[in-house]
Design an enzyme around this catalytic site. Structure first.
Site, PDB file in Angstrom:
ATOM      1  N   TYR A  32       0.991  -1.272   0.128  1.00  0.00           N
ATOM      2  CA  TYR A  32       0.013   0.034  -0.195  1.00  0.00           C
ATOM      3  C   TYR A  32       0.786   1.213   0.198  1.00  0.00           C
ATOM      4  CZ  TYR A  32      -3.510   3.320   1.731  1.00  0.00           C
ATOM      5  OH  TYR A  32      -4.075   4.576   1.969  1.00  0.00           O
TER       6      TYR A  32
ATOM      7  N   ASP B  14       9.316   2.505  -0.415  1.00  0.00           N
ATOM      8  CA  ASP B  14       8.235   2.977   0.410  1.00  0.00           C
ATOM      9  C   ASP B  14       8.388   2.541   1.806  1.00  0.00           C
ATOM     10  OD1 ASP B  14       5.950   3.687   1.987  1.00  0.00           O
ATOM     11  OD2 ASP B  14       4.637   3.331   0.317  1.00  0.00           O
TER      12      ASP B  14
ATOM     13  N   LYS C 147       5.140   8.464   9.082  1.00  0.00           N
ATOM     14  CA  LYS C 147       4.845   7.773  10.550  1.00  0.00           C
ATOM     15  C   LYS C 147       5.993   8.290  11.588  1.00  0.00           C
ATOM     16  CE  LYS C 147       1.968   4.229   8.611  1.00  0.00           C
ATOM     17  NZ  LYS C 147       0.352   4.565   9.081  1.00  0.00           N
TER      18      LYS C 147
HETATM   19  N1  HOZ Z   1      -3.232   3.507   6.601  1.00  0.00           N
HETATM   20  C1  HOZ Z   1      -3.552   2.697   7.960  1.00  0.00           C
HETATM   21  C2  HOZ Z   1      -3.716   1.145   7.806  1.00  0.00           C
HETATM   22  N2  HOZ Z   1      -2.555   0.569   7.321  1.00  0.00           N
HETATM   23  C3  HOZ Z   1      -4.552   2.905   8.768  1.00  0.00           C
HETATM   24  C4  HOZ Z   1      -4.794   4.495   9.216  1.00  0.00           C
HETATM   25  C5  HOZ Z   1      -5.678   4.974  10.577  1.00  0.00           C
HETATM   26  O1  HOZ Z   1      -6.659   4.482  10.274  1.00  0.00           O
HETATM   27  O2  HOZ Z   1      -5.116   5.590  11.284  1.00  0.00           O
END
Ligand code: HOZ
Length: 431
Positions: free
Chosen positions: A143, A238, A271
Site C-alpha cells: 500500500y 516506500d 509515521k
Molecule cells: N493506513 C492505516 C492502515 N495501514 C490506517 C490508518 C488509520 O486508520 O489511522
C-alpha cells in the site's frame, strides 16, 4: 452501564461517513464497536469507558517512544508557543532534513510533506518526471497511500496492467500501473522483459506492513535492484511504515547488510519521522531531487509542509531513537513478544507463524509465514476475529484487521509483554 464507545460511534455515524475518519478504524473486518480513545500514556490508552489497553498499534507506527514521551511533549509545547504554522521556512526543517539524511544515506536531499499518501504520490510524480517515463511497477498487497495511480489491484495476467481498487479512479489513470506478485522473481523478470525501457520506477514496501508483515526476500530484492539499474528505472522504497521503525537506518539498512552495496534510488517516509504528528517525506539523490519545483519542472507544494510543531515532534523523536542501545532494546522487546506468542500458540496447538524486525511485527494463523498477498489471504479470518476480540476483552489492542502489522514501543515493559502473552495464551486455547 452505558457503553460510551457505542454511544460515540452512533453519534459519529451521523456526521462522519462510517463514523470514522479512516476506514479500518470502524472494525468492519472484525465486527463490534470501535474503541474511542480518551487518552494515552506510555504503552497504554484508555477508551471512552475508561478501559485500559496495551496498545500495539501506536497510531499505526509513529509512537515508537510510546505515548506522551516527556522530551517530545516539551518540544511540541515549546514549538506551539512559538507559532502553529507560518507558510514560510524555519530552521527546524533543515535540522529535521539533516537528521533524516544522517541516518538514511541513500538520500542526499529530502522534501517534507504532511502525509504518507502525499509523499508516495509525490515520489511517483518525481520518478516519472525525472525519467520521462510513465509506466511503473507496484506489488499486490503493498500500500502506497490512496493516490489514484496507486490504488490498483493486479490485472488478469502477470504482465498486464492493473484495475482500480476504488470507485472514482478512472481506468485510464491506472493504465500505466503494472501490479505484480510480491516476492515473485519470474514475474518481475517477465515484466521488465516486456516493459523495462518504459518503466519509471519499481515502488515497493521492502517490509510490507499493509498485508500484515511480509519481507521481500533477499534474492527478490537483489533482482529488483539489478533490473532497475539495467533498465534505467528507479527503485523507490516506500518506508512509510518501516522507516526508522525496523532499524535506525530503516529497512534499506537491513538489506544493505545482506546485499553488498545495496541502496534504493528514492525513499518515501512517514509515521515515525513525525512522531505522531502529520509529517512525511520523500528523498533521493541530489540530481533527482533537484527536478522538484522550484529548481526543476516537477511540481509539488503544501501549506503545512514542514509544519513547525510537527517538525519539533519528529526531530525530538528521531534524536531519542538515535540514542545508543535504543534499537537493540526495542528489537529484543519485540522479539520477546513474538517468541512468547509463538510459544503460547504451540502450547494450544494453534497453527501460528510470526516475524519481526526492530519495533514492527506481524503474525499469521498459518503454519508458515506468508510470502505474498495471496498467501496472506489464506489466513483463517473468523479465527483471527475471535483472537482479536479475545485480546481486546483481555485489555490488549492489536489492529482490527488481519492485514495489518503490529508495533511495539520503547514504553512496552517486560510485564506488558508477559501480560499480552498470558491473555493470548488463554484465547489460543479457545480457537
Ligand atoms: N493506513 C492505516 C492502515 N495501514 C490506517 C490508518 C488509520 O486508520 O489511522
Amino acid at each position: 452501564m452505558t457503553d460510551r464507545n457505542q454511544a460515540l460511534f452512533d453519534r459519529a455515524a451521523q456526521v462522519i461517513p462510517g463514523g470514522v475518519n479512516s476506514p479500518v478504524r470502524a472494525f468492519r473486518a472484525v465486527g463490534g464497536t470501535p474503541r474511542f480513545v480518551q487518552r494515552a500514556q506510555g504503552a497504554y490508552f484508555w477508551d471512552a469507558n475508561g478501559q485500559k489497553y496495551i496498545d500495539y498499534i501506536g497510531s499505526w507506527g509513529p509512537m515508537i517512544l510510546g505515548h506522551g514521551h516527556p522530551a517530545v511533549l516539551e518540544a511540541v509545547q515549546k514549538a506551539a508557543l512559538d507559532g502553529f504554522s507560518f507558510g514560510a521556512p524555519t530552521e527546524r526543517e533543515i535540522e529535521l532534513a539533516e537528521e533524516i539524511l544522517k541516518h538514511v544515506p541513500s538520500m542526499e536531499m529530502v522534501r517534507l510533506v504532511s502525509s504518507g499518501t502525499e509523499a508516495g504520490m509525490s515520489a511517483l510524480r518525481l520518478a516519472r518526471g525525472a525519467t520521462g517515463r510513465s509506466k511503473f511497477i507496484k506489488f499486490e498487497g503493498c500500500y502506497h497511500g490512496h493516490a489514484d495511480a496507486l490504488l490498483v489491484k493486479a490485472g488478469s495476467g502477470l504482465a498486464t496492467f492493473g484495475n482500480p481498487t476504488s470507485a472514482g479512479v478512472p481506468p485510464e489513470v491506472v493504465r500505466d500501473t503494472l501490479v505484480l506478485e510480491y516476492n515473485n522473481i519470474a514475474a518481475l523478470e517477465e515484466a521488465f522483459a516486456l516493459h523495462g525501457k518504459e518503466l519509471a520506477c519499481v515502488m515497493i514496501e521492502p517490509i510490507a506492513g499493509n498485508m500484515n508483515f511480509v519481507r521481500a526476500s533477499v534474492p527478490f530484492m537483489k533482482r529488483c535492484r539489478e533490473l532497475c539499474s539495467e533498465y534505467g528505472a528507479l527503485l523507490v522504497f516506500d518506508e512509510v511504515m518501516s522507516g526508522f521503525r525496523v532499524a535506525l537506518g530503516s529497512a534499506q539498512s537491513v538489506y544493505a547488510q545482506l546485499i553488498p552495496g545495496f541502496k534504493p534510488d528514492m525513499t518515501v517516509l512517514g509515521k515515525v519521522i513525525g512522531g505522531g504528528m502529520p509529517l512525511a517525506a520523500f528523498g533521493g539523490p541530489r540530481e533527482i531531487m533537484r527536478q522538484l519545483a522550484p529548481t526543476g519542472p516537477v511540481y509539488q507544494a503544501g501549506t503545512l509542509s514542514g509544519n513547525p510543531v510537527a517538525t519539533a515532534c519528529g526531530l525530538t523523536t528521531l534524536r531519542e531513537i538515535a540514542k545508543p542501545g535504543f534499537f537493540e532494546a526495542l528489537s529484543a522487546r519485540t522479539q520477546s513478544l513474538v517468541d512468547g506468542l509463538k510459544g503460547a500458540a504451540a502450547q494450544a496447538g494453534v497453527p501460528f507463524s510470526a516475524d519481526c524486525q526492530g519495533g514492527m511485527f506481524g503474525f499469521f494463523l498459518l503454519p508458515e509465514l506468508a510470502q505474498n498477498y495471496a498467501q496472506v489471504m489464506t489466513s483463517d479470518s473468523p479465527k483471527f476475529n475471535k483472537l482479536f476480540h479475545g485480546l481486546l476483552d483481555g485489555g490488549v489492542y492489536i489492529a482490527p484487521a488481519l492485514y495489518e502489522a503490529g508495533f511495539v514501543s520503547a514504553a512496552h515493559t517486560e510485564a506488558d509483554i508477559a501480560e499480552t502473552v498470558r491473555v493470548a495464551g488463554d484465547v489460543f486455547k479457545t480457537l
